[in-house]
Motif scaffolding. Sequence first.
Motif, short mmCIF file in Angstrom:
data_model
loop_
_atom_site.label_atom_id
_atom_site.label_comp_id
_atom_site.label_asym_id
_atom_site.label_seq_id
_atom_site.Cartn_x
_atom_site.Cartn_y
_atom_site.Cartn_z
N TYR A 186 -72.79 -57.60 24.51
CA TYR A 186 -71.44 -57.75 25.05
C TYR A 186 -70.76 -58.93 24.37
N GLU A 187 -69.44 -59.02 24.58
CA GLU A 187 -68.66 -60.18 24.17
C GLU A 187 -67.58 -60.43 25.21
N VAL A 188 -67.13 -61.67 25.29
CA VAL A 188 -66.07 -62.01 26.23
C VAL A 188 -64.75 -62.08 25.47
N THR A 189 -63.80 -61.28 25.91
CA THR A 189 -62.46 -61.24 25.32
C THR A 189 -61.45 -61.36 26.44
N ALA A 190 -60.56 -62.38 26.32
CA ALA A 190 -59.54 -62.61 27.36
C ALA A 190 -60.17 -62.69 28.75
N ASP A 191 -61.27 -63.43 28.84
CA ASP A 191 -61.98 -63.65 30.11
C ASP A 191 -62.59 -62.38 30.69
N GLN A 192 -62.70 -61.33 29.89
CA GLN A 192 -63.33 -60.10 30.35
C GLN A 192 -64.55 -59.80 29.48
N LEU A 193 -65.61 -59.31 30.14
CA LEU A 193 -66.81 -58.94 29.40
C LEU A 193 -66.65 -57.52 28.87
N ILE A 194 -66.80 -57.36 27.55
CA ILE A 194 -66.62 -56.07 26.89
C ILE A 194 -67.93 -55.68 26.22
N GLU A 195 -68.35 -54.42 26.45
CA GLU A 195 -69.58 -53.95 25.81
C GLU A 195 -69.32 -53.63 24.36
N LYS A 196 -70.19 -54.11 23.48
CA LYS A 196 -70.08 -53.80 22.06
C LYS A 196 -70.62 -52.40 21.80
#
Length: 200
Positions: A186-196
Amino acid sequence: MTATGNHQLVEPSAHVAPGARIGAGTRVWHYAQVADDVEIGDGCTLGMSCYVGSGSRIGNRVKIGNHADVFGAQIEDGVLISPQAVLTEDRTPRATRPDGQRQGPADWTPTPVIVRCGATIGVNASVAGGVEIGRYALVCIGAVVLRDVPAHMKVAGNPALAVGWACRCAETLDGDLRCPRCARAYEVTADQLIEKPRSV
């Protein structure tokens, strides 16, 4: 258990109100209570002595544990409500009005909890009315949730605070935002966790 015409399985000691709608393959266990104006999807499990209050909308493949109380909540697919958890809908509860008369339905405005797809509410956790629990979030055992919980966040304590991030499989992510169980990243983008995207 008793099979119904819609292929539900309802234990004889359970009480399902005539105005409740229950989907195919859903199991309602001993002493569970389902109020009028409840919609429950397919393939759900309602544990022993749980209560689902009027106005609740429950998706497919939801598990509600023994002795859990769900008051008017909006619950999406694949959610786990663990035993003895409570989802409330009254943010200003009183037994009586200021004049001393007993309160009735017209004396309060329901503010239901919303639980998004795949989230988990832990054993003996309490969620205040109007709170939204994000997709795949994980509310730990005994937590008292007074504020919205973002997707994939893991919260614990009273009041509940963030203690990490949870994978789709519910495992806590490591410091590199990888799951030690299923290897999702995962990565954090704009304070949201996004699955790669997963490599093939």
